[in-house]
Scaffold this motif. Structure first.
Motif, PDB file in Angstrom:
ATOM      1  N   MET A 252     124.141 -49.359 -82.972  1.00  0.00           N
ATOM      2  CA  MET A 252     124.308 -50.307 -84.069  1.00  0.00           C
ATOM      3  C   MET A 252     123.819 -51.671 -83.605  1.00  0.00           C
ATOM      4  O   MET A 252     124.549 -52.660 -83.600  1.00  0.00           O
ATOM      5  CB  MET A 252     125.769 -50.351 -84.540  1.00  0.00           C
ATOM      6  N   HIS A 253     122.550 -51.692 -83.209  1.00  0.00           N
ATOM      7  CA  HIS A 253     121.933 -52.925 -82.721  1.00  0.00           C
ATOM      8  C   HIS A 253     120.726 -53.262 -83.580  1.00  0.00           C
ATOM      9  O   HIS A 253     119.600 -53.332 -83.117  1.00  0.00           O
ATOM     10  CB  HIS A 253     121.516 -52.775 -81.256  1.00  0.00           C
ATOM     11  N   ARG A 254     120.985 -53.411 -84.883  1.00  0.00           N
ATOM     12  CA  ARG A 254     119.959 -53.861 -85.807  1.00  0.00           C
ATOM     13  C   ARG A 254     120.552 -54.975 -86.654  1.00  0.00           C
ATOM     14  O   ARG A 254     121.739 -55.297 -86.549  1.00  0.00           O
ATOM     15  CB  ARG A 254     119.455 -52.705 -86.692  1.00  0.00           C
ATOM     16  N   ALA A 255     119.725 -55.567 -87.507  1.00  0.00           N
ATOM     17  CA  ALA A 255     120.152 -56.729 -88.284  1.00  0.00           C
ATOM     18  C   ALA A 255     121.449 -56.469 -89.045  1.00  0.00           C
ATOM     19  O   ALA A 255     121.587 -55.445 -89.723  1.00  0.00           O
ATOM     20  CB  ALA A 255     119.044 -57.128 -89.258  1.00  0.00           C
ATOM     21  N   LEU A 256     122.395 -57.393 -88.905  1.00  0.00           N
ATOM     22  CA  LEU A 256     123.702 -57.431 -89.564  1.00  0.00           C
ATOM     23  C   LEU A 256     124.711 -56.431 -89.023  1.00  0.00           C
ATOM     24  O   LEU A 256     125.923 -56.572 -89.268  1.00  0.00           O
ATOM     25  CB  LEU A 256     123.579 -57.221 -91.085  1.00  0.00           C
ATOM     26  N   GLN A 257     124.278 -55.407 -88.278  1.00  0.00           N
ATOM     27  CA  GLN A 257     125.217 -54.385 -87.834  1.00  0.00           C
ATOM     28  C   GLN A 257     126.266 -54.941 -86.872  1.00  0.00           C
ATOM     29  O   GLN A 257     127.388 -54.424 -86.794  1.00  0.00           O
ATOM     30  CB  GLN A 257     124.455 -53.219 -87.200  1.00  0.00           C
ATOM     31  N   PHE A 258     125.902 -55.999 -86.160  1.00  0.00           N
ATOM     32  CA  PHE A 258     126.845 -56.596 -85.219  1.00  0.00           C
ATOM     33  C   PHE A 258     128.090 -57.123 -85.927  1.00  0.00           C
ATOM     34  O   PHE A 258     129.172 -57.219 -85.334  1.00  0.00           O
ATOM     35  CB  PHE A 258     126.182 -57.737 -84.430  1.00  0.00           C
ATOM     36  N   ILE A 259     127.959 -57.478 -87.213  1.00  0.00           N
ATOM     37  CA  ILE A 259     129.108 -57.998 -87.961  1.00  0.00           C
ATOM     38  C   ILE A 259     130.202 -56.938 -88.042  1.00  0.00           C
ATOM     39  O   ILE A 259     131.390 -57.223 -87.838  1.00  0.00           O
ATOM     40  CB  ILE A 259     128.681 -58.436 -89.376  1.00  0.00           C
ATOM     41  N   THR A 260     129.808 -55.704 -88.319  1.00  0.00           N
ATOM     42  CA  THR A 260     130.777 -54.604 -88.384  1.00  0.00           C
ATOM     43  C   THR A 260     131.434 -54.381 -87.029  1.00  0.00           C
ATOM     44  O   THR A 260     132.640 -54.147 -86.940  1.00  0.00           O
ATOM     45  CB  THR A 260     130.094 -53.316 -88.874  1.00  0.00           C
ATOM     46  N   LEU A 261     130.643 -54.451 -85.960  1.00  0.00           N
ATOM     47  CA  LEU A 261     131.211 -54.295 -84.616  1.00  0.00           C
ATOM     48  C   LEU A 261     132.237 -55.396 -84.339  1.00  0.00           C
ATOM     49  O   LEU A 261     133.323 -55.132 -83.818  1.00  0.00           O
ATOM     50  CB  LEU A 261     130.102 -54.325 -83.568  1.00  0.00           C
ATOM     51  N   HIS A 262     131.890 -56.623 -84.704  1.00  0.00           N
ATOM     52  CA  HIS A 262     132.808 -57.743 -84.482  1.00  0.00           C
ATOM     53  C   HIS A 262     134.094 -57.572 -85.280  1.00  0.00           C
ATOM     54  O   HIS A 262     135.191 -57.917 -84.807  1.00  0.00           O
ATOM     55  CB  HIS A 262     132.134 -59.061 -84.847  1.00  0.00           C
ATOM     56  N   GLU A 263     133.972 -57.045 -86.491  1.00  0.00           N
ATOM     57  CA  GLU A 263     135.159 -56.830 -87.319  1.00  0.00           C
ATOM     58  C   GLU A 263     136.112 -55.815 -86.697  1.00  0.00           C
ATOM     59  O   GLU A 263     137.308 -55.818 -86.991  1.00  0.00           O
ATOM     60  CB  GLU A 263     134.744 -56.364 -88.720  1.00  0.00           C
ATOM     61  N   HIS A 264     135.578 -54.960 -85.828  1.00  0.00           N
ATOM     62  CA  HIS A 264     136.399 -53.966 -85.130  1.00  0.00           C
ATOM     63  C   HIS A 264     136.715 -54.391 -83.701  1.00  0.00           C
ATOM     64  O   HIS A 264     137.149 -53.572 -82.891  1.00  0.00           O
ATOM     65  CB  HIS A 264     135.707 -52.605 -85.143  1.00  0.00           C
TER      66      HIS A 264
END
Length: 391
Positions: A252-264
């Motif tokens: 999950m290292h594409r645009a915007l996907q990091f937001i979901t990781l941060h939320e978790h």
């Protein structure tokens, strides 16, 4: 080709002319090299216009272009990597000869192949192993029925066969999945394919409505759809990590996907588009672009040197600048690091890569997916660009 040019962007006041006074040098330089537009498939989401193929350069001119790239790596003392793709690269009869030539310089750069996986033979796989191919990427779009509907009858079985052949030779494999409303619900089927073939990494990106993809722009996900898809991807990712019997992982290292990781609660550096920075793209006729999904030609390597174009392209200079972020993102804590999300999608959606990702679910919290539509060059001028951190 009917691509825009850098001059078109200057004329439309999307960018201004500039000079690289600081002589920017990236830490590494990825070359995505489309050596042919020919392909044996007709994928409905293809970013290529199937009625407008570029002229293919002969092998000697391809070697000349590689020489420019190699000289640049040596001069800047940086590492390089080439992703060979198309069309379908294995359609070119001289593809092996080119790979053999490039593999002789593995001290300076590595190489990989992005393929649809339908015509690769056992002998091809052995050749890739012999010449040190770093990895091969093959696309899977869901379960067999849906995949074949998107890419062509029999293509799923052929892709799975190729992935297994690559695995048998211990060649690192990626599976790519292009997400849209028509297939996002079958991402789990792509995960099953990854497990079945022992693929190393499964990653996803979003539909870009250019080329043939324009015809299915109605299948573009809205911001809410994207958020939900990333959330499902994260759950499948976590489930895979808990399964000790499979070596496959979901990236999950594409645009915007990091937001979901941060939320978790997972630390992950915000992804920033590398087009024109540490990524350049060359077309079959030698045209240079920042990215194939941002189809703006900045020059041709038969007429100008790669270093000259890289350093002096006004578009590349603007893409490399971290002084500005899209005005829509000025209040976002991720604005400077993220840089506005998927720039090629902004280009397809607004006609400029310098506006915020139209599918960003942080930016569009109050927008329903029913309100989301493809504007198509809605506002080409970058009026919404402001200095980072300012309104």
């Amino acid at each position: 080709m009917s691509f825009e040019t850098e001059a078109d962007l200057v004329r439309n006041e999307i960018i201004s002319k500039g000079i690289d006074r600081d002589i920017f040098i990236p830490e590494s330089l990825l070359l995505q090299w489309h050596i042919t537009d020919r392909c044996n498939l007709k994928c409905i989401h293809c970013y290529q216009d199937k009625n407008n193929h570029a002229v293919e350069l002969p092998l000697e001119q391809l070697k000349m272009i590689f020489g420019q790239y190699l000289d640049l790596l040596k001069k800047w003392r940086i590492k390089g990597h080439i992703n060979f793709t198309g069309g379908e690269p294995f359609i070119r009869e001289d593809f092996r000869s080119l790979l053999e030539h490039v593999s002789a310089y593995k001290k300076y750069c590595s190489y990989a192949v992005l393929s649809n996986g339908t015509i690769m033979t056992k002998d091809d796989v052995r050749f890739l192993k012999k010449t040190g191919c770093r990895y091969v990427q093959v696309s899977i779009e869901g379960g067999e029925k849906l995949h074949d509907a998107i890419r062509g009858k029999g293509s799923f079985a052929a892709a799975v066969r190729t992935l297994k052949l690559l695995g048998e030779k211990n060649i690192f494999t990626y599976i790519s999945f292009t997400a849209h409303k028509g297939n996002s619900g079958e991402f789990g089927e792509a995960v099953k394919a990854a497990k079945k073939t022992s693929a190393d990494v499964l990653w996803t990106d979003r539909l870009i409505p250019i080329g043939a993809g324009k015809n299915i722009s109605s299948l573009m996900m809205g911001p809410g759809d994207v958020k939900d898809f990333f959330e499902r991807s994260f759950r499948l990712r976590r489930k895979l990590r808990w399964n000790i019997f499979t070596g496959s992982v979901i990236s999950m290292h594409r645009a915007l996907q990091f937001i979901t990781l941060h939320e978790h609660g997972i630390k992950s550096k915000p992804y920033r588009c590398k087009a024109g920075i540490s990524l350049v793209t060359v077309l079959p006729d030698g045209s240079l672009l920042p990215c194939r999904r941002m189809p703006v030609v900045v020059g041709n390597l038969l007429d100008q040197n790669l270093e000259e174009l890289y350093r002096n392209s006004s578009l590349f200079l603007r893409l490399r600048s971290d002084e500005f972020v899209p005005g829509e993102c000025s209040d976002c804590g991720y604005g400077r690091e993220c840089g506005g999300g998927l720039k090629c999608l902004s280009y397809a959606y607004y006609g400029t890569p310098f506006r915020a990702d139209p599918q960003c679910f942080l930016l569009n919290k109050n927008q329903t997916d029913k309100e989301y539509r493809l504007y198509g060059n809605f506002n080409r001028r970058n009026k919404f660009i402001t200095p980072a951190g300012k309104n």
